[in-house]
Design an enzyme around this catalytic site. Structure first.
Site: not given
Ligand SMILES: NC(=O)c1ccc[n+]([C@@H]2O[C@H](COP(=O)([O-])OP(=O)(O)OC[C@H]3O[C@@H](n4cnc5c(N)ncnc54)[C@H](OP(=O)(O)O)[C@@H]3O)[C@@H](O)[C@H]2O)c1
Length: 299
Positions: A10, A12, A47, A73, A112-113, A135, A139
């Site tokens: 992902g 981050l 997973d 996400t 998350t916010d 969501y 979270k």
């Molecule tokens: N994106 C935002 O705007 C945002 C905002 C606030 C907080 N956050 C939090 O920040 C953190 C990082 O998110 P990110 O922004 O980097 O988003 P992201 O790019 O969507 O990364 C999330 C990762 O989790 C993986 N994932 C999803 N389901 C899974 C499963 N069943 N088993 C293993 N891995 C799985 C995804 O893999 P796949 O690529 O295979 O789907 C993806 O690589 C998360 O905790 C998210 O809730 C994100």
């Protein structure tokens, strides 16, 4: 040190793996076809929704520190598939926390916010969450699981993550650049106030929290500026020297499955006082995003 990162494919998590590369022994855990940038880490598919796969992987690796960035996400997708959201965001975090407890490992769980309802942001760490939507609730349940199961744990809340790195998934930020570059208009919510987080900046704060502090509890680790999405898009356009139309839309006029916090945003004074990697102001974050975007073109 043996450091594991979930969600390593992902935005981050991928940045975190890149920043750890060469400094630590790194286990990168993910599921889908995306991969973190090339580096000296070990990759493993596991997973978070499976009940034990990630717990087993962390135990076999003998993790000493874990950055848990994996989550479902897609905010509207979680409304369509609530079982998956709960299994991964709450159950997956429980797995990670159980492994950390058994290993005596330090844990930073990313959140998350959206745990706030957006009635009166920006919010500090001590404000009371009131999540709306699957969501957000899943979270917050993940936060509680992490903090109550893993003894040495911090929760790092971020908001609106974006990355210009090659291979990073599309976001509002990347759409702004791509659409304006093609001469297409961009629609942006004028009534959603939020913080944003350049993935590289958020990852640096999370890793410092994980490896260089013993802080326990919640820390807001987004970038500093709170702004509405039209302002964000306009600043992005200016930074990239792009002209074009940015159309203001109101949240109530768009059909969205999950509710969105309107007056959201995270207060980051605590992180500013505590971390060397300080939350960035919006212009510095956009300048770095611009550089990432340039490298993507060159790659
Ligand atoms: N994106 C935002 O705007 C945002 C905002 C606030 C907080 N956050 C939090 O920040 C953190 C990082 O998110 P990110 O922004 O980097 O988003 P992201 O790019 O969507 O990364 C999330 C990762 O989790 C993986 N994932 C999803 N389901 C899974 C499963 N069943 N088993 C293993 N891995 C799985 C995804 O893999 P796949 O690529 O295979 O789907 C993806 O690589 C998360 O905790 C998210 O809730 C994100």
């Amino acid at each position: 040190m043996r450091v594991a990162v979930t969600g390593a494919n992902g935005m981050l998590g991928g940045e975190a793996v890149a920043q750890l590369s060469g400094r630590h022994e790194v286990l990168a855990l993910g599921l889908g076809p995306g991969r973190p940038p090339e580096g000296s880490h070990r990759w493993l598919e596991a997973d978070l929704g499976d009940g034990q796969a990630v717990e087993r992987a962390l135990s076999e690796f003998g993790a000493q520190a874990v950055l848990h960035a994996g989550a479902v996400t897609d905010v509207d997708g979680c409304e369509r598939e609530p079982d998956l959201a709960w299994r991964v965001n709450a159950g997956g975090t429980q797995q990670v926390a159980r492994a950390c407890r058994a290993l005596g490992a330090r844990l930073v769980a990313v959140s998350t916010d959206y745990v706030f309802d957006g009635a009166a942001g920006p919010y500090g760490e001590d404000d009371v969450p009131n999540p709306r939507g699957v969501y957000a609730r899943s979270k917050l349940a993940g936060e509680w699981a992490a903090l109550s199961i893993a003894p040495d744990c911090a929760v790092a809340r971020v908001a609106v993550v974006y990355s210009g790195r090659a291979g990073a998934r599309p976001t509002f930020a990347t759409q702004v650049v791509e659409k304006l570059s093609r001469g297409e208009p961009v629609k942006a919510f004028v009534d959603q106030w939020t913080s944003t987080t350049l993935a590289a900046s958020g990852a640096a704060m999370c890793l410092e929290l994980l490896l260089d502090t013993g802080y326990r509890g919640v820390l807001h680790a987004s970038d500093e500026t709170v702004l509405d999405r039209v302002d964000f898009a306009r600043r992005m356009a200016r930074r990239f020297g792009l002209e074009g139309e940015i159309v203001s839309v109101r949240t109530a006029d768009v059909k969205l499955l999950a509710p969105r916090p309107l007056r959201g945003g995270l207060r980051v004074e605590r992180a500013k006082g505590m971390l060397r990697n300080r939350p960035l102001g919006i212009e510095e974050a956009l300048a770095r995003f611009h550089v990432e975007w340039g490298r993507r073109g060159a790659a």
